[in-house]
Scaffold this motif. Structure first.
Motif, PDB file in Angstrom:
ATOM      1  N   ARG A   6       0.768  -1.096  -0.131  1.00  0.00           N
ATOM      2  CA  ARG A   6      -0.092  -0.073  -0.043  1.00  0.00           C
ATOM      3  C   ARG A   6       0.858   1.197  -0.122  1.00  0.00           C
ATOM      4  N   TYR A   7       1.922   1.433   0.706  1.00  0.00           N
ATOM      5  CA  TYR A   7       2.784   2.345   0.770  1.00  0.00           C
ATOM      6  C   TYR A   7       3.355   2.666  -0.639  1.00  0.00           C
ATOM      7  N   LEU A   8       3.655   1.649  -1.408  1.00  0.00           N
ATOM      8  CA  LEU A   8       4.549   1.867  -2.788  1.00  0.00           C
ATOM      9  C   LEU A   8       3.234   2.272  -3.564  1.00  0.00           C
ATOM     10  N   ALA A   9       2.021   2.365  -3.485  1.00  0.00           N
ATOM     11  CA  ALA A   9       1.041   2.601  -4.465  1.00  0.00           C
ATOM     12  C   ALA A   9       1.156   4.042  -4.881  1.00  0.00           C
ATOM     13  N   PHE A  10       1.782   4.754  -3.942  1.00  0.00           N
ATOM     14  CA  PHE A  10       2.028   6.369  -4.487  1.00  0.00           C
ATOM     15  C   PHE A  10       3.582   6.626  -4.276  1.00  0.00           C
ATOM     16  N   ALA A  11       4.216   5.650  -4.813  1.00  0.00           N
ATOM     17  CA  ALA A  11       6.084   5.510  -4.672  1.00  0.00           C
ATOM     18  C   ALA A  11       6.248   6.929  -5.715  1.00  0.00           C
ATOM     19  N   ASP A  12       5.938   7.339  -6.828  1.00  0.00           N
ATOM     20  CA  ASP A  12       6.467   8.499  -7.460  1.00  0.00           C
ATOM     21  C   ASP A  12       6.280   9.712  -6.360  1.00  0.00           C
ATOM     22  N   HIS A  13       5.051   9.849  -5.949  1.00  0.00           N
ATOM     23  CA  HIS A  13       4.997  11.094  -5.012  1.00  0.00           C
ATOM     24  C   HIS A  13       5.959  11.080  -3.983  1.00  0.00           C
ATOM     25  N   GLY A 186      -7.429   7.975  -9.169  1.00  0.00           N
ATOM     26  CA  GLY A 186      -8.342   7.029  -8.579  1.00  0.00           C
ATOM     27  C   GLY A 186      -9.356   7.442  -7.689  1.00  0.00           C
ATOM     28  N   THR A 187     -10.551   6.604  -7.450  1.00  0.00           N
ATOM     29  CA  THR A 187     -11.425   6.747  -6.576  1.00  0.00           C
ATOM     30  C   THR A 187     -11.155   7.080  -4.895  1.00  0.00           C
ATOM     31  N   ASP A 188     -11.535   8.018  -4.453  1.00  0.00           N
ATOM     32  CA  ASP A 188     -11.059   8.416  -3.162  1.00  0.00           C
ATOM     33  C   ASP A 188      -9.454   8.227  -3.071  1.00  0.00           C
ATOM     34  N   LEU A 221     -15.962  13.477   3.475  1.00  0.00           N
ATOM     35  CA  LEU A 221     -15.703  14.515   4.182  1.00  0.00           C
ATOM     36  C   LEU A 221     -14.190  14.895   3.250  1.00  0.00           C
ATOM     37  N   LEU A 222     -13.645  13.972   2.939  1.00  0.00           N
ATOM     38  CA  LEU A 222     -11.974  14.184   2.057  1.00  0.00           C
ATOM     39  C   LEU A 222     -12.548  14.625   0.843  1.00  0.00           C
ATOM     40  N   ARG A 223     -13.558  14.005  -0.049  1.00  0.00           N
ATOM     41  CA  ARG A 223     -14.131  14.438  -1.308  1.00  0.00           C
ATOM     42  C   ARG A 223     -14.551  15.989  -1.355  1.00  0.00           C
ATOM     43  N   ALA A 224     -15.252  16.294  -0.179  1.00  0.00           N
ATOM     44  CA  ALA A 224     -15.657  17.941  -0.098  1.00  0.00           C
ATOM     45  C   ALA A 224     -14.342  18.697  -0.097  1.00  0.00           C
ATOM     46  N   GLU A 225     -13.216  18.181   0.691  1.00  0.00           N
ATOM     47  CA  GLU A 225     -12.410  19.092   0.939  1.00  0.00           C
ATOM     48  C   GLU A 225     -11.335  19.128  -0.513  1.00  0.00           C
ATOM     49  N   TYR A 226     -11.413  17.936  -1.217  1.00  0.00           N
ATOM     50  CA  TYR A 226     -10.326  17.758  -2.335  1.00  0.00           C
ATOM     51  C   TYR A 226     -11.302  17.020  -3.555  1.00  0.00           C
ATOM     52  N   PRO A 227     -11.991  17.844  -4.103  1.00  0.00           N
ATOM     53  CA  PRO A 227     -13.114  17.415  -5.229  1.00  0.00           C
ATOM     54  C   PRO A 227     -12.223  16.661  -6.411  1.00  0.00           C
ATOM     55  N   GLN A 228     -12.889  15.809  -6.835  1.00  0.00           N
ATOM     56  CA  GLN A 228     -12.138  15.095  -8.074  1.00  0.00           C
ATOM     57  C   GLN A 228     -12.471  15.925  -9.320  1.00  0.00           C
ATOM     58  N   ARG A 229     -11.552  16.033 -10.117  1.00  0.00           N
ATOM     59  CA  ARG A 229     -11.462  16.640 -11.407  1.00  0.00           C
ATOM     60  C   ARG A 229     -12.273  16.306 -12.162  1.00  0.00           C
ATOM     61  N   PRO A 230     -12.618  16.897 -13.414  1.00  0.00           N
ATOM     62  CA  PRO A 230     -13.406  16.153 -14.603  1.00  0.00           C
ATOM     63  C   PRO A 230     -12.666  15.152 -15.026  1.00  0.00           C
ATOM     64  N   ASP A 231     -11.188  15.096 -15.018  1.00  0.00           N
ATOM     65  CA  ASP A 231     -10.590  14.150 -15.747  1.00  0.00           C
ATOM     66  C   ASP A 231     -10.335  12.940 -14.783  1.00  0.00           C
ATOM     67  N   GLY A 232     -10.730  13.054 -13.551  1.00  0.00           N
ATOM     68  CA  GLY A 232     -10.767  11.832 -12.633  1.00  0.00           C
ATOM     69  C   GLY A 232      -9.305  11.875 -11.750  1.00  0.00           C
ATOM     70  N   THR A 233      -8.753  13.063 -11.678  1.00  0.00           N
ATOM     71  CA  THR A 233      -7.692  13.102 -10.818  1.00  0.00           C
ATOM     72  C   THR A 233      -8.105  14.329  -9.757  1.00  0.00           C
ATOM     73  N   THR A 234      -7.300  14.211  -8.699  1.00  0.00           N
ATOM     74  CA  THR A 234      -7.329  15.012  -7.465  1.00  0.00           C
ATOM     75  C   THR A 234      -6.099  15.859  -7.213  1.00  0.00           C
ATOM     76  N   TRP A 235      -6.091  17.071  -7.105  1.00  0.00           N
ATOM     77  CA  TRP A 235      -5.218  17.862  -6.473  1.00  0.00           C
ATOM     78  C   TRP A 235      -5.120  17.741  -4.855  1.00  0.00           C
ATOM     79  N   PHE A 236      -3.703  17.239  -4.535  1.00  0.00           N
ATOM     80  CA  PHE A 236      -3.616  17.011  -3.169  1.00  0.00           C
ATOM     81  C   PHE A 236      -2.329  18.037  -2.746  1.00  0.00           C
ATOM     82  N   PRO A 237      -2.494  19.289  -2.383  1.00  0.00           N
ATOM     83  CA  PRO A 237      -1.150  19.968  -1.831  1.00  0.00           C
ATOM     84  C   PRO A 237      -0.675  19.227  -0.751  1.00  0.00           C
ATOM     85  N   PHE A 238       1.038  19.268  -0.518  1.00  0.00           N
ATOM     86  CA  PHE A 238       1.523  18.358   0.408  1.00  0.00           C
ATOM     87  C   PHE A 238       2.767  19.244   0.686  1.00  0.00           C
TER      88      PHE A 238
END
Length: 248
Positions: A6-13, A186-188, A221-238
């Motif tokens: 699961r940790y490696l699912a976002f390995a690039d980021h 991806g979803t959520d 609750l997370l979808r409300a804070e970080y809405p999915q874009r029309p192309d199915g991606t989500t911006w997540f500032p970190f």
């Protein structure tokens, strides 16, 4: 318990801050390089490539992560960061996204710098986003519905760049921060990101049914804070905080 898959699912980021950190370490021919909090070892290989003549150690407190690192052929072992000290030949220490789990880690960092030989390098990076909306809504949900879990998603005990510059002032220090605008798929997607890191203590405290309910309550609750874009991606500032020190 850490889940390497699961940790490696976002390995690039997760890898980009590591590479940005290591790029600022100026060691040429170190004798020993320590990856302190190596995780599954997917990034430790970059240290082997950068310094091929060095002895490269991979240390982590999670037996699952150490097992995954050993499968990559690394010299990995279980080690509690709070009891580790550098050896006399340790010329580079890299600790990436580890110290946010350790209250009072400023004292640890000072001890390491004091123990490192002259000319050695210490590079550290910590997430600085524990007050972000993702964490705030999670803590609020816990307070409302699972109050016995309060404290499992704390505000991380991390400093800003100036704070770490002060901690490392005995050395030559470079400290900075960067906010990466991560494009998740991806979803959520934000929930899945948190599940691999921040929510591990919550998952460990809940049985399967309670965990499924927790996720179902948190997801909107997370979808409300970080809405999915029309192309199915989500911006997540970190936000990430970095410091690199060279021992005088």
């Amino acid at each position: 318990m850490w889940d390497p898959v699961r940790y490696l699912a976002f390995a690039d980021h997760r890898s980009r801050p590591f590479h940005d950190l290591v790029a600022r370490i100026g060691a040429v021919s170190p004798r020993r390089v320590v990856d302190l909090g190596c995780g599954p070892g997917n990034l430790t290989g970059a240290l082997v490539t950068r310094w091929p003549t060095a002895v490269v150690e991979a240390l982590d407190s999670s037996p699952e992560m150490v097992a995954a690192a050993r499968e990559r052929g690394l010299d990995a072992r279980v080690q509690d960061v709070t009891t580790w000290m550098p050896g006399a030949d340790t010329d580079v220490v890299v600790t990436n996204a580890v110290l946010q789990w350790v209250p009072g880690h400023e004292a640890l960092v000072r001890r390491w710098v004091d123990a490192l030989p002259s000319g050695a390098w210490l590079g550290m990076q910590v997430p600085g986003n524990s007050d972000a909306p993702s964490h705030a809504v999670t803590r609020a949900l816990i307070a409302r519905s699972w109050p016995w879990l309060t404290g499992l998603v704390p505000v991380s005990p991390v400093l800003g760049p100036e704070g770490y510059a002060d901690v490392l002032a005995a050395a030559e220090v470079d400290a900075w921060e960067t906010t990466y605008l991560q494009r998740l798929t991806g979803t959520d997607a934000v929930l899945e990101w948190l599940t691999g890191t921040t929510l591990r203590p919550v998952r460990a405290a809940l049985d399967d049914a309670a965990w499924a309910e927790f996720r179902a309550r948190l997801a909107p609750l997370l979808r409300a804070e970080y809405p999915q874009r029309p192309d199915g991606t989500t911006w997540f500032p970190f936000r990430r905080v970095f410091a690199v020190a060279r021992v005088r």
